[in-house]
Design a protein around this motif. Structure first.
Motif, PDB file in Angstrom:
ATOM      1  N   LYS A  98       0.836  -1.208   0.000  1.00  8.59           N
ATOM      2  CA  LYS A  98       0.000   0.000   0.000  1.00  8.59           C
ATOM      3  C   LYS A  98       0.868   1.254   0.000  1.00  8.59           C
ATOM      4  CE  LYS A  98      -4.187   1.662   2.313  1.00  8.59           C
ATOM      5  NZ  LYS A  98      -5.103   1.429   3.470  1.00  8.59           N
ATOM      6  N   ALA A  99       1.945   1.230   0.782  1.00  4.80           N
ATOM      7  CA  ALA A  99       2.853   2.372   0.849  1.00  4.80           C
ATOM      8  C   ALA A  99       3.637   2.534  -0.453  1.00  4.80           C
ATOM      9  CB  ALA A  99       3.820   2.200   2.017  1.00  4.80           C
ATOM     10  N   GLN A 100       4.038   1.416  -1.044  1.00  2.48           N
ATOM     11  CA  GLN A 100       4.772   1.465  -2.312  1.00  2.48           C
ATOM     12  C   GLN A 100       3.915   2.061  -3.422  1.00  2.48           C
ATOM     13  OE1 GLN A 100       6.368  -2.353  -3.353  1.00  2.48           O
ATOM     14  NE2 GLN A 100       8.053  -2.218  -1.897  1.00  2.48           N
ATOM     15  N   LYS A 101       2.638   1.796  -3.359  1.00  2.00           N
ATOM     16  CA  LYS A 101       1.718   2.345  -4.358  1.00  2.00           C
ATOM     17  C   LYS A 101       1.691   3.865  -4.283  1.00  2.00           C
ATOM     18  CE  LYS A 101      -3.017   1.786  -6.079  1.00  2.00           C
ATOM     19  NZ  LYS A 101      -4.346   1.130  -5.848  1.00  2.00           N
ATOM     20  N   GLU A 102       1.924   4.395  -3.071  1.00  2.00           N
ATOM     21  CA  GLU A 102       1.890   5.843  -2.854  1.00  2.00           C
ATOM     22  C   GLU A 102       3.253   6.494  -3.053  1.00  2.00           C
ATOM     23  OE1 GLU A 102      -0.892   7.653  -2.158  1.00  2.00           O
ATOM     24  OE2 GLU A 102      -2.026   5.783  -2.383  1.00  2.00           O
ATOM     25  N   LEU A 103       4.341   5.817  -2.609  1.00  2.00           N
ATOM     26  CA  LEU A 103       5.670   6.439  -2.582  1.00  2.00           C
ATOM     27  C   LEU A 103       6.711   5.760  -3.479  1.00  2.00           C
ATOM     28  CD1 LEU A 103       6.000   7.069   1.273  1.00  2.00           C
ATOM     29  CD2 LEU A 103       5.161   8.656  -0.475  1.00  2.00           C
ATOM     30  N   GLY A 104       6.347   4.638  -4.082  1.00  2.00           N
ATOM     31  CA  GLY A 104       7.313   3.940  -4.928  1.00  2.00           C
ATOM     32  C   GLY A 104       8.099   2.879  -4.180  1.00  2.00           C
ATOM     33  N   LYS A 105       9.133   2.339  -4.820  1.00  2.00           N
ATOM     34  CA  LYS A 105       9.895   1.207  -4.279  1.00  2.00           C
ATOM     35  C   LYS A 105      10.650   1.530  -2.987  1.00  2.00           C
ATOM     36  CE  LYS A 105      10.542  -1.198  -8.675  1.00  2.00           C
ATOM     37  NZ  LYS A 105      11.530  -1.750  -9.640  1.00  2.00           N
ATOM     38  N   LYS A 106      10.968   2.801  -2.762  1.00  2.00           N
ATOM     39  CA  LYS A 106      11.716   3.179  -1.562  1.00  2.00           C
ATOM     40  C   LYS A 106      10.818   3.494  -0.367  1.00  2.00           C
ATOM     41  CE  LYS A 106      15.823   4.961  -3.924  1.00  2.00           C
ATOM     42  NZ  LYS A 106      16.745   6.118  -4.068  1.00  2.00           N
ATOM     43  N   ALA A 107       9.555   3.098  -0.462  1.00  2.00           N
ATOM     44  CA  ALA A 107       8.598   3.407   0.599  1.00  2.00           C
ATOM     45  C   ALA A 107       9.050   2.873   1.953  1.00  2.00           C
ATOM     46  CB  ALA A 107       7.224   2.831   0.248  1.00  2.00           C
ATOM     47  N   GLY A 108       9.615   1.667   1.964  1.00  2.00           N
ATOM     48  CA  GLY A 108      10.048   1.052   3.216  1.00  2.00           C
ATOM     49  C   GLY A 108      11.078   1.881   3.961  1.00  2.00           C
ATOM     50  N   SER A 109      12.089   2.376   3.242  1.00  2.00           N
ATOM     51  CA  SER A 109      13.139   3.186   3.875  1.00  2.00           C
ATOM     52  C   SER A 109      12.619   4.576   4.230  1.00  2.00           C
ATOM     53  CB  SER A 109      14.350   3.294   2.944  1.00  2.00           C
ATOM     54  OG  SER A 109      13.994   3.879   1.704  1.00  2.00           O
ATOM     55  N   ILE A 110      11.697   5.106   3.430  1.00  2.00           N
ATOM     56  CA  ILE A 110      11.112   6.417   3.724  1.00  2.00           C
ATOM     57  C   ILE A 110      10.307   6.353   5.025  1.00  2.00           C
ATOM     58  CG2 ILE A 110       9.407   8.130   2.969  1.00  2.00           C
ATOM     59  CD1 ILE A 110      10.224   7.477   0.071  1.00  2.00           C
ATOM     60  N   VAL A 111       9.541   5.286   5.180  1.00  2.00           N
ATOM     61  CA  VAL A 111       8.732   5.112   6.387  1.00  2.00           C
ATOM     62  C   VAL A 111       9.634   4.889   7.601  1.00  2.00           C
ATOM     63  CG1 VAL A 111       7.077   3.584   7.549  1.00  2.00           C
ATOM     64  CG2 VAL A 111       6.695   4.269   5.175  1.00  2.00           C
ATOM     65  N   THR A 112      10.723   4.146   7.428  1.00  2.00           N
ATOM     66  CA  THR A 112      11.677   3.934   8.520  1.00  2.00           C
ATOM     67  C   THR A 112      12.208   5.261   9.034  1.00  2.00           C
ATOM     68  OG1 THR A 112      12.392   1.751   7.777  1.00  2.00           O
ATOM     69  CG2 THR A 112      13.950   2.986   9.121  1.00  2.00           C
ATOM     70  N   GLU A 113      12.651   6.109   8.118  1.00  2.00           N
ATOM     71  CA  GLU A 113      13.204   7.412   8.503  1.00  2.00           C
ATOM     72  C   GLU A 113      12.142   8.294   9.152  1.00  2.00           C
ATOM     73  OE1 GLU A 113      16.089  10.903   6.627  1.00  2.00           O
ATOM     74  OE2 GLU A 113      15.273   9.335   5.341  1.00  2.00           O
ATOM     75  N   ALA A 114      10.915   8.225   8.631  1.00  2.00           N
ATOM     76  CA  ALA A 114       9.826   9.029   9.185  1.00  2.00           C
ATOM     77  C   ALA A 114       9.528   8.615  10.630  1.00  2.00           C
ATOM     78  CB  ALA A 114       8.574   8.874   8.330  1.00  2.00           C
TER      79      ALA A 114
END
Length: 211
Positions: free
Chosen positions: A46-62
């Motif tokens: 669901k997050a990748q659909k919104e932010l792309g393939k780097k969603a996992g690392s973006i969410v980690t930093e957030a």
């Protein structure tokens, strides 16, 4: 090798009762862990659909910096993960499995290359299957490395050429939730077994020296 053979041989069908309880405990734990992995995968997609393939690392930093992404759907996912972490802490504190509370925290999990790096350096990492059944709470330990996962990885990449920790928030969340489920269910199982089958311990009142 016949599993539980000595336990089955216990008198009064006690062993059989224990095995039934253990089987239900093991099956229930596996089922809950599988659900946790599927949930994390669903959130990740669901997050990748919104932010792309780097969603996992973006969410980690957030999560680690306490900042939002600005994307309503992803920020709702972050809130959900944070709420889950809080519920983990409450349940673990209630069973005295954890003391320290760390805000904006994602569990640090070694990558394959990070594990190999530590093993080469003499670190001992043993598998869970080789250990007796007990409540394991590796998440209860405070962090020894300061900084975000991204910062730690950047340091180790620069000086050692390895990515030490998993940067994908959804993989880390799945693993943390799985740890939580195993620890809580194991604690409750052992407590129930102790109450049903256990006996008060005999206190040692004298010292015996081995000749």
């Amino acid at each position: 090798f016949i599993p539980f053979s000595e336990i089955k041989a216990l008198p009064g069908h006690i062993g059989e009762k224990y095995i039934d309880k253990y089987s239900a405990f093991a099956k229930g734990t596996r089922t809950e862990v599988e659900k946790a992995v599927k949930l994390s995968s669903k959130l990740g997609k669901k997050a990748q659909k919104e932010l792309g393939k780097k969603a996992g690392s973006i969410v980690t930093e957030a999560i680690e910096t306490g900042q939002k992404t600005g994307n309503k759907i992803v920020d709702q996912i972050i809130d959900f993960i944070n709420q889950q972490h809080k519920s983990f802490l409450e349940a673990e504190k209630g069973r005295e499995l954890i003391e320290a509370e760390m805000p904006d925290y994602l569990r640090q999990f070694l990558t394959k290359e990070g594990r190999a790096f530590l093993e080469k350096g003499g670190a001992s990492i043993t598998g869970e299957l080789s250990k007796p059944l007990r409540v394991r709470t590796p998440f209860a330990q405070t962090r020894q490395l300061q900084g975000t996962i991204k910062e730690i990885n950047a340091y180790f990449k620069k000086f050692h050429g390895v990515k030490l920790f998993e940067e994908d928030a959804f993989k880390a969340f799945a693993a943390r939730k799985a740890e939580h489920i195993k620890a809580i269910r194991t604690y409750d199982f052992l407590t129930e077994v102790g109450r049903e089958f256990g006996k008060p311990a005999q206190y040692v009142t004298k010292t015996v020296t081995n000749p």
